[in-house]
Scaffold this motif. Sequence first.
Motif, PDB file in Angstrom:
ATOM      1  N   ASP A 271       0.830  -1.215   0.000  1.00  0.00           N
ATOM      2  CA  ASP A 271       0.000   0.000   0.000  1.00  0.00           C
ATOM      3  C   ASP A 271       0.856   1.253   0.000  1.00  0.00           C
ATOM      4  O   ASP A 271       0.468   2.290  -0.560  1.00  0.00           O
ATOM      5  CB  ASP A 271      -0.898   0.020   1.240  1.00  0.00           C
ATOM      6  N   THR A 272       2.005   1.188   0.655  1.00  0.00           N
ATOM      7  CA  THR A 272       2.911   2.337   0.767  1.00  0.00           C
ATOM      8  C   THR A 272       4.339   1.867   0.519  1.00  0.00           C
ATOM      9  O   THR A 272       4.674   0.700   0.807  1.00  0.00           O
ATOM     10  CB  THR A 272       2.819   2.978   2.158  1.00  0.00           C
ATOM     11  N   PRO A 273       5.217   2.722   0.024  1.00  0.00           N
ATOM     12  CA  PRO A 273       6.572   2.279  -0.328  1.00  0.00           C
ATOM     13  C   PRO A 273       7.407   1.837   0.863  1.00  0.00           C
ATOM     14  O   PRO A 273       8.280   0.979   0.720  1.00  0.00           O
ATOM     15  CB  PRO A 273       7.175   3.501  -1.028  1.00  0.00           C
ATOM     16  N   ASP A 274       7.161   2.375   2.060  1.00  0.00           N
ATOM     17  CA  ASP A 274       7.998   2.021   3.195  1.00  0.00           C
ATOM     18  C   ASP A 274       7.832   0.563   3.613  1.00  0.00           C
ATOM     19  O   ASP A 274       8.727  -0.020   4.233  1.00  0.00           O
ATOM     20  CB  ASP A 274       7.697   2.936   4.387  1.00  0.00           C
ATOM     21  N   SER A 275       6.699  -0.065   3.261  1.00  0.00           N
ATOM     22  CA  SER A 275       6.494  -1.474   3.611  1.00  0.00           C
ATOM     23  C   SER A 275       7.441  -2.406   2.869  1.00  0.00           C
ATOM     24  O   SER A 275       7.573  -3.573   3.242  1.00  0.00           O
ATOM     25  CB  SER A 275       5.043  -1.882   3.323  1.00  0.00           C
ATOM     26  N   LEU A 276       8.101  -1.904   1.815  1.00  0.00           N
ATOM     27  CA  LEU A 276       9.000  -2.727   1.011  1.00  0.00           C
ATOM     28  C   LEU A 276      10.423  -2.758   1.558  1.00  0.00           C
ATOM     29  O   LEU A 276      11.295  -3.403   0.985  1.00  0.00           O
ATOM     30  CB  LEU A 276       9.033  -2.201  -0.431  1.00  0.00           C
ATOM     31  N   ASP A 277      10.654  -2.094   2.695  1.00  0.00           N
ATOM     32  CA  ASP A 277      12.012  -1.940   3.232  1.00  0.00           C
ATOM     33  C   ASP A 277      12.459  -3.200   3.980  1.00  0.00           C
ATOM     34  O   ASP A 277      12.456  -3.257   5.217  1.00  0.00           O
ATOM     35  CB  ASP A 277      12.086  -0.720   4.158  1.00  0.00           C
ATOM     36  N   ALA A 278      12.839  -4.208   3.233  1.00  0.00           N
ATOM     37  CA  ALA A 278      13.355  -5.446   3.835  1.00  0.00           C
ATOM     38  C   ALA A 278      14.844  -5.289   4.125  1.00  0.00           C
ATOM     39  O   ALA A 278      15.602  -4.738   3.315  1.00  0.00           O
ATOM     40  CB  ALA A 278      13.136  -6.615   2.888  1.00  0.00           C
ATOM     41  N   THR A 279      15.271  -5.778   5.283  1.00  0.00           N
ATOM     42  CA  THR A 279      16.685  -5.711   5.649  1.00  0.00           C
ATOM     43  C   THR A 279      17.438  -6.883   5.026  1.00  0.00           C
ATOM     44  O   THR A 279      16.831  -7.891   4.645  1.00  0.00           O
ATOM     45  CB  THR A 279      16.850  -5.775   7.171  1.00  0.00           C
ATOM     46  N   PRO A 280      18.754  -6.801   4.920  1.00  0.00           N
ATOM     47  CA  PRO A 280      19.532  -7.934   4.401  1.00  0.00           C
ATOM     48  C   PRO A 280      19.281  -9.226   5.177  1.00  0.00           C
ATOM     49  O   PRO A 280      19.210 -10.308   4.585  1.00  0.00           O
ATOM     50  CB  PRO A 280      20.980  -7.450   4.543  1.00  0.00           C
ATOM     51  N   ALA A 281      19.139  -9.140   6.499  1.00  0.00           N
ATOM     52  CA  ALA A 281      18.901 -10.347   7.296  1.00  0.00           C
ATOM     53  C   ALA A 281      17.539 -10.960   6.967  1.00  0.00           C
ATOM     54  O   ALA A 281      17.396 -12.193   6.916  1.00  0.00           O
ATOM     55  CB  ALA A 281      18.991 -10.019   8.782  1.00  0.00           C
ATOM     56  N   GLN A 282      16.552 -10.117   6.749  1.00  0.00           N
ATOM     57  CA  GLN A 282      15.221 -10.628   6.400  1.00  0.00           C
ATOM     58  C   GLN A 282      15.234 -11.280   5.024  1.00  0.00           C
ATOM     59  O   GLN A 282      14.632 -12.343   4.824  1.00  0.00           O
ATOM     60  CB  GLN A 282      14.211  -9.483   6.448  1.00  0.00           C
ATOM     61  N   ILE A 283      15.936 -10.670   4.095  1.00  0.00           N
ATOM     62  CA  ILE A 283      16.054 -11.264   2.759  1.00  0.00           C
ATOM     63  C   ILE A 283      16.802 -12.586   2.842  1.00  0.00           C
ATOM     64  O   ILE A 283      16.441 -13.578   2.183  1.00  0.00           O
ATOM     65  CB  ILE A 283      16.758 -10.285   1.804  1.00  0.00           C
ATOM     66  N   ALA A 284      17.824 -12.643   3.684  1.00  0.00           N
ATOM     67  CA  ALA A 284      18.600 -13.875   3.836  1.00  0.00           C
ATOM     68  C   ALA A 284      17.722 -15.018   4.336  1.00  0.00           C
ATOM     69  O   ALA A 284      17.893 -16.176   3.922  1.00  0.00           O
ATOM     70  CB  ALA A 284      19.765 -13.641   4.793  1.00  0.00           C
ATOM     71  N   ALA A 285      16.772 -14.727   5.223  1.00  0.00           N
ATOM     72  CA  ALA A 285      15.875 -15.778   5.718  1.00  0.00           C
ATOM     73  C   ALA A 285      15.001 -16.314   4.600  1.00  0.00           C
ATOM     74  O   ALA A 285      14.725 -17.526   4.542  1.00  0.00           O
ATOM     75  CB  ALA A 285      15.021 -15.228   6.857  1.00  0.00           C
ATOM     76  N   HIS A 286      14.559 -15.458   3.675  1.00  0.00           N
ATOM     77  CA  HIS A 286      13.750 -15.923   2.556  1.00  0.00           C
ATOM     78  C   HIS A 286      14.605 -16.723   1.565  1.00  0.00           C
ATOM     79  O   HIS A 286      14.116 -17.692   0.971  1.00  0.00           O
ATOM     80  CB  HIS A 286      13.070 -14.742   1.867  1.00  0.00           C
ATOM     81  N   ARG A 287      15.853 -16.330   1.409  1.00  0.00           N
ATOM     82  CA  ARG A 287      16.754 -17.136   0.574  1.00  0.00           C
ATOM     83  C   ARG A 287      16.997 -18.500   1.212  1.00  0.00           C
ATOM     84  O   ARG A 287      17.065 -19.528   0.525  1.00  0.00           O
ATOM     85  CB  ARG A 287      18.067 -16.391   0.369  1.00  0.00           C
ATOM     86  N   ALA A 288      17.100 -18.505   2.538  1.00  0.00           N
ATOM     87  CA  ALA A 288      17.303 -19.767   3.241  1.00  0.00           C
ATOM     88  C   ALA A 288      16.091 -20.688   3.084  1.00  0.00           C
ATOM     89  O   ALA A 288      16.240 -21.915   3.100  1.00  0.00           O
ATOM     90  CB  ALA A 288      17.591 -19.511   4.716  1.00  0.00           C
ATOM     91  N   LEU A 289      14.902 -20.130   2.939  1.00  0.00           N
ATOM     92  CA  LEU A 289      13.715 -20.943   2.715  1.00  0.00           C
ATOM     93  C   LEU A 289      13.861 -21.763   1.434  1.00  0.00           C
ATOM     94  O   LEU A 289      13.542 -22.953   1.402  1.00  0.00           O
ATOM     95  CB  LEU A 289      12.473 -20.056   2.642  1.00  0.00           C
ATOM     96  N   VAL A 290      14.346 -21.131   0.379  1.00  0.00           N
ATOM     97  CA  VAL A 290      14.568 -21.849  -0.886  1.00  0.00           C
ATOM     98  C   VAL A 290      15.609 -22.946  -0.685  1.00  0.00           C
ATOM     99  O   VAL A 290      15.428 -24.096  -1.117  1.00  0.00           O
ATOM    100  CB  VAL A 290      14.994 -20.870  -1.988  1.00  0.00           C
ATOM    101  N   THR A 291      16.693 -22.619  -0.006  1.00  0.00           N
ATOM    102  CA  THR A 291      17.757 -23.594   0.242  1.00  0.00           C
ATOM    103  C   THR A 291      17.249 -24.775   1.050  1.00  0.00           C
ATOM    104  O   THR A 291      17.512 -25.941   0.720  1.00  0.00           O
ATOM    105  CB  THR A 291      18.927 -22.920   0.978  1.00  0.00           C
ATOM    106  N   GLN A 292      16.497 -24.500   2.123  1.00  0.00           N
ATOM    107  CA  GLN A 292      16.015 -25.574   2.985  1.00  0.00           C
ATOM    108  C   GLN A 292      14.987 -26.445   2.260  1.00  0.00           C
ATOM    109  O   GLN A 292      14.922 -27.662   2.482  1.00  0.00           O
ATOM    110  CB  GLN A 292      15.414 -24.995   4.264  1.00  0.00           C
TER     111      GLN A 292
END
Length: 674
Positions: A271-292
């Motif tokens: 809804d607003t642009p600030d909601s898209l502010d993912a941190t590197p650690a948060q992105i890493a957890a989503h990458r880890a989901l693919v790996t796991q």
Amino acid sequence: MRRPRPAIRLSAWLASVSLIGLASGAAARAQVPAPAAGQALPQPLAMPPAIPAPRDIAYPGTLGLEVNATDLDRHVFSVTETIPVPDEIARSGGDMVLLYPKWLPGNHSPSGPIDQFGGLVVSAEGKPLAWARDTVDVYAFHVPVPKGAKSLEAKFQFLSPITREEGRVVMTPDLLNLQWNATALYPAGYFSRDIKVDARVVLPEGWGYGTALRPLKAQRDDGARLAPIAFQTVDFATLVDSPLFAGRYYRKIDLTPSGSNAPVSLDLFADTPDSLDATPAQIAAHRALVTQAYLLFGSHHYAHYDFLLALTKQLGGIGLEHHQSSENSGPPGYFTEWDKTFPMRDLLAHEYTHSWNGKFRRPADLWAPNFDVPERDSLLWVYEGQTQYWGYVLAARAGLITADQARDAIAAVAAAYDNRAGRLWRPVQDTTNDPIIAQRAPLSWTSWQRSEDYYSEGQLIWLDADTLIRKLSGDRHSLDDFAARFFGVDSGSYVTAPYKFEDVVAALNAVQPYDWASFLRARLDRVGPGAPLDGLAQGGWKLVYTETPTPYLKAYQDERKLHDYSYSIGLRLDNDAHLTDVAWGGPAWKAGLARDATLLAVNGVAYTPERLSAAITAAKPDKGAPGQALTLLVKAGERYRTVSLDYHGGLRYPHLERIDGAQDRLDQILASRK
């Protein structure tokens, strides 16, 4: 004390009542006039000709489908569709049947939004044709094709909900969710996989989009009008399985390395642009989901995969699986309030698991040749139940949630089903019919009626299976081995591979010999109190209740704006003090309360959640002294009344507690794999 009547007298009384009933029934029948001599009794009319059954042959030609999704103010999707006419109809003309998708994948029910379909005009060579809806199947439209016509043009609108009272909102000033099944007709008589489609969409200027479909070219504006985005040709089944999110605020994050042969991305909309502010650690957890997931299944069954995630309060909520994408929504603070949103972070893991379990491997009776042939849901305890299990496990292994949060979530599930009164009469197997029976409509007594319990009670069954395999094999094998054997075959293929109950049993036996058929049937077909909690004990944990909610429960209640007293006085309220659920057989139920009433006062003082909690605590006996009374003033409709609750057990919230000396297999299950 009144003594009961002797049995002989009761029997005599029942016999007399029966005789009276027989006599009165005979008299009533005698008053029904007999038909006059020769008078015909009514008989049913013959049914109209059946809709052409689907055949596994190629449809002649390619459908052209264009959806204009720019009418944001009126929430209208405008559709233009060209449909080639098969030669056998074109040669002499005749009836051609067009279908609107009814049985939607992932919904497991006939829930196609035909009530929101409107404005249909069908023409051939510019001349309107007088179509007629089938008198039995309202999803079917008969079109009288004139001799020699090579194609039809259909124009119509999908009149999407404007408010949530009309259904799920799919278009807002900043976001939209295009589900192709809502905006397409297709010809009867063919498997949906045999019908080719060229799809295009017109989006608001400047909006980004995400979908499993791939564009022909990046064309956005031809100067005179918003040019449609044209996608590569796909079959109709793939089109319906490839929804689109679009929005003013959009961000795409690659979750696999550049050049991956099966790239995965996280496509974010908000809804607003600030909601898209993912941190590197948060992105890493989503990458880890693919790996796991790769480590669990040892395969992939897509050419590419897009996590479609809308972070919104405007768009209606959704959690739906697809073979090469998800279709999900979450709170705007998904990233920016990371410490509060963990109760919903198993959602992406759940839907991602469906690419293997549900889309690639699918119950044989759930697979259908097109979207208007009925599905049967008997194996949803595998399709959804095991997916629910892996959703928690993979989220924990990836770091989307912690092990503590996962255990707290499992405690909440275990308590919900251990206290579900409906288990006394209805087996979990029968709840696989709920998508068709109720289609997720609100229920008056969820705890008694049950509602799609194959999800989370199924999850408990699979925890039981996992820990039992580990126990029987001396911890050499686990349900991970089943997942790799059952879902990990034919890596790279995304041709659906159906399965039956016997296939599930055989795969379990190949991992660890045991009477798995009896194991599963006992848990699926049994009625009686108590959820299947053996998996907790085998995992080294037990369900207990304490007076304080876990951080998981507190965050869950805060996100959903509710206050849960299910395990004490047996009710749940929203932030407006409306009773949203009353547990069948609990103290509130015994006092005559039902959902939709409003709680006004507790012990004569205006209600607040804090006052209700304090009153429940005060009603508990303390050091030999009796607890205080607990009375509630409620309003139901225009009626006010005060009820007294006979409850003195204090506040109760579910937790998991370690079993002394038992092996902690649950934490082994939740631990990240290397």
